[in-house]
Design a protein around this motif. Structure first.
Motif, PDB file in Angstrom:
ATOM      1  N   GLU A  78       7.333  63.272 -94.553  1.00 52.96           N
ATOM      2  CA  GLU A  78       8.321  62.947 -95.515  1.00 52.96           C
ATOM      3  C   GLU A  78       8.382  61.655 -96.139  1.00 52.96           C
ATOM      4  OE1 GLU A  78      12.160  63.955 -93.297  1.00 52.96           O
ATOM      5  OE2 GLU A  78      11.400  66.143 -92.903  1.00 52.96           O
ATOM      6  N   GLU A  79       7.780  60.588 -95.287  1.00 48.35           N
ATOM      7  CA  GLU A  79       7.895  58.854 -95.550  1.00 48.35           C
ATOM      8  C   GLU A  79       6.865  58.980 -96.928  1.00 48.35           C
ATOM      9  OE1 GLU A  79       9.617  56.403 -95.122  1.00 48.35           O
ATOM     10  OE2 GLU A  79      10.857  57.383 -93.366  1.00 48.35           O
ATOM     11  N   PHE A  80       5.695  59.820 -96.768  1.00 46.77           N
ATOM     12  CA  PHE A  80       4.718  59.758 -97.738  1.00 46.77           C
ATOM     13  C   PHE A  80       5.249  60.390 -98.958  1.00 46.77           C
ATOM     14  CE2 PHE A  80       0.714  61.718 -99.532  1.00 46.77           C
ATOM     15  CZ  PHE A  80       0.413  60.538-100.285  1.00 46.77           C
ATOM     16  N   ALA A  81       5.871  61.602 -98.921  1.00 49.42           N
ATOM     17  CA  ALA A  81       6.697  62.191-100.196  1.00 49.42           C
ATOM     18  C   ALA A  81       7.532  61.306-101.065  1.00 49.42           C
ATOM     19  CB  ALA A  81       7.137  63.575 -99.588  1.00 49.42           C
ATOM     20  N   SER A  82       8.415  60.652-100.108  1.00 48.26           N
ATOM     21  CA  SER A  82       9.562  59.659-100.655  1.00 48.26           C
ATOM     22  C   SER A  82       8.682  58.505-101.301  1.00 48.26           C
ATOM     23  CB  SER A  82      10.418  59.106 -99.706  1.00 48.26           C
ATOM     24  OG  SER A  82      10.923  60.218 -99.135  1.00 48.26           O
ATOM     25  N   TRP A  83       7.611  57.912-100.644  1.00 50.78           N
ATOM     26  CA  TRP A  83       7.074  56.639-101.112  1.00 50.78           C
ATOM     27  C   TRP A  83       6.163  57.149-102.345  1.00 50.78           C
ATOM     28  CZ3 TRP A  83       1.951  55.999-102.067  1.00 50.78           C
ATOM     29  CH2 TRP A  83       1.374  54.756-102.214  1.00 50.78           C
TER      30      TRP A  83
END
Length: 760
Positions: free
Chosen positions: A154-159
């Protein structure tokens, strides 16, 4: 022109008529901005002599469709449909990328497919992102990420979305971050081949996560290249870079498209801003519409400073402010002005002017706890409906999706129809809650075929398919049982061996659990049944006698109900939920599962504790909890029957006769509690508060509770700091201990509540 300008204010006319230099038309809530925007489009269509040269850009497909419909009403579909009215992405895809597909510059960016192909499926995009983290990083690097991020995917998707909102590609992003001191790589190639080592072990998470995510991004892009496709964000990034870098294409576009109207300009990100500047040049026929006071999407990359500093980009900028508010009463407008006065980032500081008179004042109310808050809000909603306000004109707003879940139970329990607006899940759409409700329906709703279907769909290990279950039901009915009892049907399935042989013992255990819990419930399903179980006469007795019994036994009754709910929860976790797990795996999950189950059972049962004793019936209550085998959204249907629940972000652009803003405490509002006044994060939250209250036409309620349930403990709450900024624009009251007390201001209310809490 006379027809177009008919009925408009002088400011609105000024906004429609201005031409020859860039213009910003800033408008607060209910100021008639859309009328000015659509009439500017109509004017440009008439005066240009070429409707195809007129471009109107907004952010959502729904907004674009509404804009097109209103323009067609002004100029007719023959002319209106020839103008380009679309979203940023649609314009970029159909007017820039598609006509220039195959251009060498696009090929250099990785656009290698013969035709433009876009990955629209969230399922495939999620899979590609997950695979990029798994394959693009070594196991030690993934473990390093997981030390700091609970959900790296999820962090990667937002980033990734946020990074591309600035217009970056992997190469340009590498060039940017490699400027940092002690950066460990001299080239992007070196970064790509180094796949084993943990980067900068003792650094802040943001430093090494940028490097890891960039490595994953490169792998993500290579996967898209193999599939000869691009994703949604790349549409705008690649279009922006193409027209920035390729002069010939840029000039052709400027010759073709000469009039630009851009809606919701305060929400543009850097990529969209660069895209727009490359298209409009000196901007002599550019109009930008927006309101910095409603800029609330920085988490998506939007940057309100782009609008705040637009006069630095265009020295000959014309600013027209539309101060009139034709939507809300003067009391709601006054509350909005009080909040706007505290904002530091503004393009204009002129107050909104309310044009609707009303004696109704906004209310700020403190309740003892979240359950009392929800109970009283439902009471007020029922009163508003009785006064003639349609349910679809009532909205309940909250900062985070979870805050709306408590309200759902109370609305269901009181028979108030509602719907969730936006993409957030409702309480009974949450997988963990859904599974508990299936379990409860099996116990309390023995004639529900749907409960049995959901049960076997949830536990596929039994191997009872839809076809097998239908066949079992048919055979069961052949025995002469017209009404199907689930408990008997489960027994029938066990006896006939319809489930997998290896699971027969598990299903027998489930049947015993259901029968056991069903038997336990018989004595407390209602207050009357509890009285019978303790040999106390209650039904058909005189009123005075009943009241005396209620006073004497109600505490014992509610204690018995809560004990039963606790036992239901324990049995669910220890015997039901993990029935197919190994004993070792069960033990791993038990502690956390008990805490979660306690929280979830409280959410499900909270509203039943609030009913009148004479009306309380646990079986009826549970059977009204929705059993969802699939989720059907009603957003696209015209709402004529339902109260609307939504996050404040989802409420943008809506208006309601009555608005409830719930959970207005410091503990419920902020993700980070230490945000200081004057910072960008504080300013955006203040704007979010402003957006929420300006949705109201007449009735406006801010509510919070003095305590809340947090991680299975009662936590004291402090009023949201923004409530103090309302000053004399609201009435302040507390509803503690069942008594209403009115205060002159928020400070006095807050001090009194603190005193009451300390006295306790």
């Amino acid at each position: 022109m006379n027809k177009l300008l008919n009925g408009m204010t002088e400011r609105q006319k000024e906004g429609v008529l201005h031409h020859g230099t860039p213009t910003v038309i800033t408008a607060g809530a209910g100021a008639g901005k859309t009328a000015v925007l659509t009439k500017r489009i109509a004017k440009a269509i008439y005066h240009s002599g070429n409707p195809e040269s007129v471009v109107a850009i907004t952010f959502t497909k729904d907004a674009a469709n509404e804009m097109k419909e209103r323009v067609n009403n002004l100029v007719g579909a023959g002319l209106g449909n020839r103008a380009v009215i679309s979203t940023f992405h649609s314009f970029a895809m159909n007017r820039i990328l598609r006509p220039n597909w195959g251009h060498p510059f696009l090929r250099s960016l990785g656009c290698v497919g013969k035709t433009l192909s876009i990955e629209f499926s969230n399922i495939s995009i999620d899979h590609i992102r997950k695979n990029a983290l798994m394959t693009g990083l070594s196991s030690s690097q993934r473990n390093h990420l997981e030390c700091f991020f609970e959900k790296p995917e999820e962090e990667f998707a937002s980033w990734l979305s946020l990074t591309r909102s600035y217009g970056f590609t992997p190469m340009t992003y590498f060039n940017e971050i490699s400027k940092q001191a002690n950066f460990p790589y001299s080239s992007i190639k070196e970064l790509s081949i180094d796949s084993n080592e943990v980067v900068i072990k003792d650094a802040e998470p943001s430093i090494y996560s940028n490097i890891y995510f960039l490595k994953a991004w490169m792998y993500y892009d290579s996967t898209l290249r193999e599939r000869e496709s691009i994703d949604f964000d790349q549409v705008l990034v690649f279009s922006m870079l193409l027209i920035e870098k390729e002069k010939d294409i840029r000039l052709k576009l400027k010759q073709r498209y000469q009039f630009f109207e851009v809606d919701e300009f305060q929400d543009t990100n850097v990529c969209q801003y660069r895209f727009l500047l490359a298209l409009v040049g000196d901007g002599k026929n550019l109009a930008m519409f927006g309101d910095i006071k409603q800029a609330i999407y920085s988490f998506r990359g939007s940057n309100c400073y782009l609008m705040a500093n637009i006069n630095k980009q265009f020295s000959n900028l014309k600013i027209t402010n539309l101060p009139d508010n034709f939507r809300s009463t003067h009391n709601v407008v006054a509350a909005g002005n009080a909040i706007a006065d505290c904002m530091k980032i503004q393009l204009v500081s002129e107050h909104m002017i309310g044009h609707k008179e009303s004696q109704v004042m906004p209310f700020v109310t403190c309740y003892e706890n979240e359950d009392q808050e929800a109970h009283n809000i439902v009471n007020k909603i029922l009163a508003l409906k009785a006064d003639g306000i349609a349910p679809q004109n009532i909205g309940i707003l909250y900062r985070f999706n979870k805050l709306g879940q408590n309200m759902e139970n109370y609305l269901i329990s009181r028979g108030v129809s509602y719907r969730r607006i936006g993409n957030d899940k409702g309480l009974y759409e949450e997988p963990d809650i859904r599974d508990i409700v299936i379990y409860l329906h099996l116990i309390f709703n023995p004639y529900s075929i749907k409960a049995i279907r959901c049960f076997f769909a949830s536990f596929i290990e039994f191997g009872v398919t839809t076809e097998a279950l239908n066949s079992a039901i048919k055979s069961f009915q052949g025995r002469g049982d017209k009404r199907i009892n689930n408990h008997q049907l489960l027994s029938f399935i066990v006896e006939r061996g319809i489930c997998k042989p290896s699971t027969k013992e598990h299903l027998s255990r489930v049947l015993k659990i259901i029968m056991h819990c069903s038997g336990l419930s018989s004595r407390i399903t209602s207050f009357d049944s509890y009285c019978r179980s303790v040999n106390e006469q209650y039904t058909n007795m005189p009123s005075d006698h009943c009241k005396a019994v209620e006073k004497r036994l109600q505490e014992q009754f509610w204690g018995a109900v809560r004990d039963f709910v606790k036992e239901l929860s324990t049995i669910y976790v220890e015997q039901y939920k993990y029935m197919f797990y190994s004993q070792a795996d069960q033990q791993k999950r038990l502690k956390m599962s008990r805490e979660l189950a306690t929280k979830h059972y409280h959410l499900i049962f909270n509203a039943c504790y609030d009913e009148e004793l004479s009306e309380t019936n646990l079986t009826q209550y549970i059977c009204t909890r929705p059993l969802l085998d699939k989720v059907t959204k009603k957003d696209d249907e015209e709402n004529t029957t339902d109260i609307e629940l939504m996050t404040i972000h989802a409420s943008k652009g809506l208006e309601k006769e009555a608005i409830f803003i719930i959970g207005c405490s410091e503990e419920s509002w902020w993700k980070e509690s230490d945000i200081k006044a004057g910072t960008d994060k504080y300013e955006e939250e203040l704007r979010l508060f402003y957006v929420a209250l300006t949705r109201a036409i007449e009735h406006l309620f801010f509510t919070y509770s003095a305590t809340r349930s947090f991680r299975n403990t009662e936590q004291p709450c402090n009023p949201l700091r923004f409530l103090f900024l309302l000053k004399n624009t609201a009435i302040y009251r507390s509803m503690l201990r069942g008594k209403e007390t009115v205060f002159d201001d928020m400070d006095t209310l807050s001090i009194q509540i603190q005193k009451d809490n300390s006295d306790e």
